[in-house]
Design a protein around this motif. Sequence first.
Motif, PDB file in Angstrom:
ATOM      1  N   UNK A   1       1.097  -4.381   4.490  1.00  0.00           N
ATOM      2  CA  UNK A   1       0.546  -4.620   5.897  1.00  0.00           C
ATOM      3  C   UNK A   1       0.914  -3.556   6.724  1.00  0.00           C
ATOM      4  N   UNK A   2       0.045  -2.713   7.343  1.00  0.00           N
ATOM      5  CA  UNK A   2       0.577  -1.503   8.268  1.00  0.00           C
ATOM      6  C   UNK A   2       0.008  -1.832   9.543  1.00  0.00           C
ATOM      7  N   UNK A   3       0.844  -1.578  10.577  1.00  0.00           N
ATOM      8  CA  UNK A   3       0.667  -2.054  11.769  1.00  0.00           C
ATOM      9  C   UNK A   3       1.041  -0.517  12.702  1.00  0.00           C
ATOM     10  N   UNK A   4      -0.010  -0.374  13.741  1.00  0.00           N
ATOM     11  CA  UNK A   4       0.147   0.864  14.256  1.00  0.00           C
ATOM     12  C   UNK A   4       0.381   0.841  15.655  1.00  0.00           C
ATOM     13  N   UNK A   5       0.882  -0.282  16.231  1.00  0.00           N
ATOM     14  CA  UNK A   5       1.164  -0.588  17.720  1.00  0.00           C
ATOM     15  C   UNK A   5       0.326  -1.287  18.375  1.00  0.00           C
ATOM     16  N   UNK A   6      -1.088  -1.486  17.897  1.00  0.00           N
ATOM     17  CA  UNK A   6      -1.855  -2.204  18.919  1.00  0.00           C
ATOM     18  C   UNK A   6      -1.665  -3.506  18.392  1.00  0.00           C
ATOM     19  N   UNK A   7      -2.598  -4.474  18.978  1.00  0.00           N
ATOM     20  CA  UNK A   7      -2.689  -5.745  18.696  1.00  0.00           C
ATOM     21  C   UNK A   7      -3.373  -6.105  17.413  1.00  0.00           C
ATOM     22  N   UNK A   8      -4.201  -4.924  16.746  1.00  0.00           N
ATOM     23  CA  UNK A   8      -4.853  -5.162  15.729  1.00  0.00           C
ATOM     24  C   UNK A   8      -4.205  -4.254  14.656  1.00  0.00           C
ATOM     25  N   UNK A   9      -3.886  -4.906  13.285  1.00  0.00           N
ATOM     26  CA  UNK A   9      -3.292  -4.155  12.224  1.00  0.00           C
ATOM     27  C   UNK A   9      -4.361  -3.204  12.124  1.00  0.00           C
ATOM     28  N   UNK A  10      -3.587  -2.171  11.405  1.00  0.00           N
ATOM     29  CA  UNK A  10      -4.290  -0.967  10.899  1.00  0.00           C
ATOM     30  C   UNK A  10      -5.021  -1.430   9.286  1.00  0.00           C
ATOM     31  N   UNK A  11      -4.162  -1.894   8.555  1.00  0.00           N
ATOM     32  CA  UNK A  11      -4.520  -2.521   7.398  1.00  0.00           C
ATOM     33  C   UNK A  11      -4.089  -3.852   6.824  1.00  0.00           C
ATOM     34  N   UNK A  12      -4.373  -4.516   6.256  1.00  0.00           N
ATOM     35  CA  UNK A  12      -3.940  -5.865   5.565  1.00  0.00           C
ATOM     36  C   UNK A  12      -4.521  -5.734   4.223  1.00  0.00           C
ATOM     37  N   UNK A  13      -3.704  -5.767   3.251  1.00  0.00           N
ATOM     38  CA  UNK A  13      -4.205  -6.017   1.801  1.00  0.00           C
ATOM     39  C   UNK A  13      -3.392  -6.970   1.043  1.00  0.00           C
ATOM     40  N   UNK A  14      -4.076  -7.847   0.370  1.00  0.00           N
ATOM     41  CA  UNK A  14      -3.771  -8.724  -0.487  1.00  0.00           C
ATOM     42  C   UNK A  14      -3.891  -8.717  -1.897  1.00  0.00           C
ATOM     43  N   UNK A  15      -3.051  -8.463  -2.632  1.00  0.00           N
ATOM     44  CA  UNK A  15      -3.355  -8.172  -3.931  1.00  0.00           C
ATOM     45  C   UNK A  15      -3.004  -9.598  -4.661  1.00  0.00           C
ATOM     46  N   UNK A  16      -4.137 -10.253  -5.109  1.00  0.00           N
ATOM     47  CA  UNK A  16      -3.759 -11.781  -5.546  1.00  0.00           C
ATOM     48  C   UNK A  16      -3.413 -11.744  -7.072  1.00  0.00           C
ATOM     49  N   UNK A  17      -2.854 -12.876  -7.757  1.00  0.00           N
ATOM     50  CA  UNK A  17      -2.412 -13.072  -8.960  1.00  0.00           C
ATOM     51  C   UNK A  17      -3.758 -12.871  -9.865  1.00  0.00           C
ATOM     52  N   UNK A  18      -4.836 -13.249  -9.282  1.00  0.00           N
ATOM     53  CA  UNK A  18      -6.187 -13.547 -10.256  1.00  0.00           C
ATOM     54  C   UNK A  18      -6.611 -12.088 -10.501  1.00  0.00           C
ATOM     55  N   UNK A  19      -6.512 -11.308  -9.329  1.00  0.00           N
ATOM     56  CA  UNK A  19      -6.907  -9.990  -9.512  1.00  0.00           C
ATOM     57  C   UNK A  19      -6.184  -9.290 -10.599  1.00  0.00           C
ATOM     58  N   UNK A  20      -4.842  -9.423 -10.518  1.00  0.00           N
ATOM     59  CA  UNK A  20      -4.023  -8.602 -11.843  1.00  0.00           C
ATOM     60  C   UNK A  20      -4.146  -9.335 -13.091  1.00  0.00           C
ATOM     61  N   UNK A  21      -4.533 -10.565 -12.937  1.00  0.00           N
ATOM     62  CA  UNK A  21      -5.007 -11.152 -14.497  1.00  0.00           C
ATOM     63  C   UNK A  21      -6.008 -11.002 -15.103  1.00  0.00           C
ATOM     64  N   UNK A  22      -7.117 -10.523 -13.984  1.00  0.00           N
ATOM     65  CA  UNK A  22      -8.471 -10.422 -14.809  1.00  0.00           C
ATOM     66  C   UNK A  22      -8.513  -9.353 -16.120  1.00  0.00           C
ATOM     67  N   UNK A  23      -7.795  -8.194 -15.930  1.00  0.00           N
ATOM     68  CA  UNK A  23      -7.876  -7.226 -17.233  1.00  0.00           C
ATOM     69  C   UNK A  23      -7.156  -8.110 -18.270  1.00  0.00           C
ATOM     70  N   UNK A  24      -6.261  -9.052 -18.274  1.00  0.00           N
ATOM     71  CA  UNK A  24      -5.811  -9.695 -19.370  1.00  0.00           C
ATOM     72  C   UNK A  24      -6.962 -10.899 -19.992  1.00  0.00           C
ATOM     73  N   UNK A  25      -7.606 -11.281 -18.844  1.00  0.00           N
ATOM     74  CA  UNK A  25      -8.757 -12.465 -19.239  1.00  0.00           C
ATOM     75  C   UNK A  25      -9.639 -11.892 -20.074  1.00  0.00           C
ATOM     76  N   UNK A  26     -10.139 -10.483 -19.774  1.00  0.00           N
ATOM     77  CA  UNK A  26     -11.198  -9.797 -20.505  1.00  0.00           C
ATOM     78  C   UNK A  26     -10.766  -9.381 -21.860  1.00  0.00           C
ATOM     79  N   UNK A  27      -9.257  -8.802 -22.076  1.00  0.00           N
ATOM     80  CA  UNK A  27      -8.763  -8.783 -23.209  1.00  0.00           C
ATOM     81  C   UNK A  27      -8.822  -9.845 -24.076  1.00  0.00           C
TER      82      UNK A  27
END
Lengths: 361, 283, 139, 160
Positions: free
Chosen positions: A309-335
């Motif tokens: 999460x990156x906030x820049x002092x406004x009411x809206x965040x500059x960046x919100x990023x979620x790296x979910x576990x499935x995203x991390x496990x997809x390479x294992x699944x393909x393997x």
Amino acid sequence: MKRTIIPFGPQHPVLPEPLVLDLILEDERVVDAVPTIGYIHRGLEMMVERVEYTEMGFVAERICGICSFMHGMGYCVSLEAIMNVEVPERARWLRIIWAEISRVQSHLLWLGLGADAFGFENLFMHCWRMREEILDIFEKTTGGRIIHSVNRIGGVKRDVSDAELAAIVVKLEELGKAFEKTANVFGKDPSIRHRLSGVGVLSADDARAVDAVGPMARASGVVMDTRLSGTYGYDQVDFEPVTETAGDCLARVVVRMREVQQSIGLVRQAVEKMPKGEGMPLENKPRGNPVGETYTRLEQPRGEVLYYVKANGTKNLERFRARTPTFANIPAMIKLVRGCDLADVPNIILTIDPCISCTER
Amino acid sequence: MNPIVYAVLFVLLAPVFGGLLAGIDRIASARMQSRVGPPLLQPFYDLGKLLQKDARQVNPLVEPLLLGHVGFMAATGAMLVGGVDLIFVAFVFALAALFLVLAAGTVNSPYSFTGAERELVVLLAAEPFFILMLAAICKVTDASSYQGVLSSAVMVAPKLPGVLLAFTFVATIKLRKSPFDISTSHHAHQELVSGLTSDMSGRLLAYVEMAHWYESAILASFVILFFNWSVPLGLLAFAVIYAAEVLVDNSTSRAKWQLVLRSTWAVTLLLAGGNVLALFLLK
Amino acid sequence: MANPLRLPMVPRALRNLVSRPATRRYPYEIRPRFEGARGTIEFDVETCNYCMLCMRRCPAAAITVVREDRIWSIEHLTCIGCNVCVEVCNKNSLSMAKESKPVHTHAEVGPQGQRPGHEEWHGPDPAIAAAAKAAAAAT
Amino acid sequence: MDREAFLARVGEYHKEGRRLALINVTTLVPAAAPAHGAKPEAAATEASVGETAAPDQFEITWVFENDKDATLEKIREQVGPADIIPSISEFFGAAFLYENEIHELFGLNVEGINLDLQGQLYKTATKVPFSHAAVKARLEALAAKTAAAAEAKATTEAKA
């Protein structure tokens, strides 16, 4: 040799999620798998441009319908870190309790889906029947069965009375006993062993090489559990991460079955250790707008989730990023899918507990 | 009574029998899963609905082939009770099943095609047993037709207990029950998405369903052959076998085709073959 | 290799066969929701002062308030039931019902071309309301 | 960015047995217009914020974590839309998903991905939804909407 391409998904009944895997088959053996996601890309990360940070938590919750509590919690924890808000103690314990109950819920759901993938409809019904009782607990305590909306930046919105918590512990222990019998079926049934044992083996080295997370890594003998770092109150409960060494589909099932019992134990511990009483503070409201950035790691039922999460002092965040576990496990699944039989594909895909909605945010 | 009458009665009544059986099956399965389950007549409602729907024909050959499937299934039953030579019936039975494979194979979709290949494997596993079974029954009773077996002085079941046991095993394939529902499945949650029926819709799927009802009735008739002294006893035995199948269906996962082929041949050879061999040796 | 004839599910399946089913015949038999469950937003047109706070805080942008025309409207199909509007309302005009409204199955279009699930209230004109209040105070 | 130094550092993290946790990109766009009046707060957990005013740049962060002590190591770079980013998929097998994502959502070019999905990973309605042009357009539209609403409010208040 004849090559067939089987389009696995996006409307494949085995996975209730729109993932496409183009399986390239030689006879019945899968030689390659090419993933495509993006059928339900909702642009939730983009919504920070429009939704104010105070309400973004509700959007974060909707990343996934199964780990919705953890996503809401992860967002709030991130903002609390940025804004230096102290969470009241009882609220922190309540978060642990809800998080662990949702882990039980998620694993039961997954065990049911897994049973369905290898054609054991009866077991599927039993797992989901047990899950239903947990959803009832959620509806009673948070007001929602799937989307709980109790997390706020700085605490939680609802209190659960001590009597109710004691009743929940009793209910969960009963459930744990009933679950023993179901676990016995998963562990002992010869037809299940035929489908899972020795299928999709991921060695510990491979699990590290493809950066697998959560039960996927733990089933291969990699000890990784974000709860071990003791953040967000987990330093006050005793637990050992569940690991198995076989690394096959059966090991991944067993890890999740043992985690169900572990989580029930953690809920009991939390209820014993939390401060008792009515009317305790639950929420410290943050002031002003956030500035700064933070990384938050939580152990979700499916594995480690990481928020940036990156906030820049406004009411809206500059960046919100979620790296979910499935995203991390997809390479294992393909393997794992490469080189297995067509009949094993659903089992392998399901044992990573894929949640494409999470992955696509 | 004239055998032709039996044949006509079979063609007319077998779907009713099969449909009711499916209805009971669905209720029993639901109760085993602690669900309420559908009404008894749900299979008939489903069939009616399927017939109303549009059939999306992927290949114009599918419909005639499926008509052949259901037609030959009905013909198998009609010939069986109509007094045609039992060995001949066994071959027509295999032919009827082959039509389904052909229908699925003409569709150029990977799921359908792989399903058709699996169904062929299943046929390879099951058909030798049926031929062996009918030959053994003919041998034991010295008769060659259904009526001949029924009026024979020898009761078949005590002579062929191994074959009856093997029949219970192989019927799992024919009734499309788990663990052997590898080419198609009533609940589509598997790697092949309902396998060889995945590209059939509307009335085409209704034909497959009808053929399955005929198939159930034919299997019931086979059980009656074992209990040739009393038809009610035979039906009771079929009910017991079917109940066992439903129970196993709800207590196992799906097997892979390699296991199906191996185990079915092992059972055919050991139980049925051993039984027949013992009869010859003990004579 | 486990014993292939030992199926641990068999006794449970048999027990289920003779015991009561766990499912409900849903449309005929509806389980009441628990106390505190979040269902549909209910609005009290009498107390609202059209401060627009609920509209601003709604994460789903389901609420529209037009202050000058005294219109408060909600799209029930957009509403995510997060309860934020109820929490922020200063006048306690909003409340959360326990039960959810049935899902709309037809794309009905309202008289003003509203989407299904649209509900709106027209508050009294401020001048009329003030007059009524004054009259009530006088009596 | 210094390609050689970067890859050497990534290789070092790989040798240490760290895992790749995240590759994150932030589109650095000067805010079009603060929607509800920005009031910067003092409390910042990390110091990098505040210097984000560089126009048309992307900020890429590679995050590596350690299972044992649960620490995060970060490499942070600012790149322009035309820069070529070296792939780290030879060290970390899971990197290909992130790198394909970077290419498809942010329009950045990553060189040498071991499994290049050729823009097939996401099927989004907007192609490259986080490019500078797209983000700017959205923010400006939002600001215009807010301004219009404020104006309408002002006129009604003036009338009253």
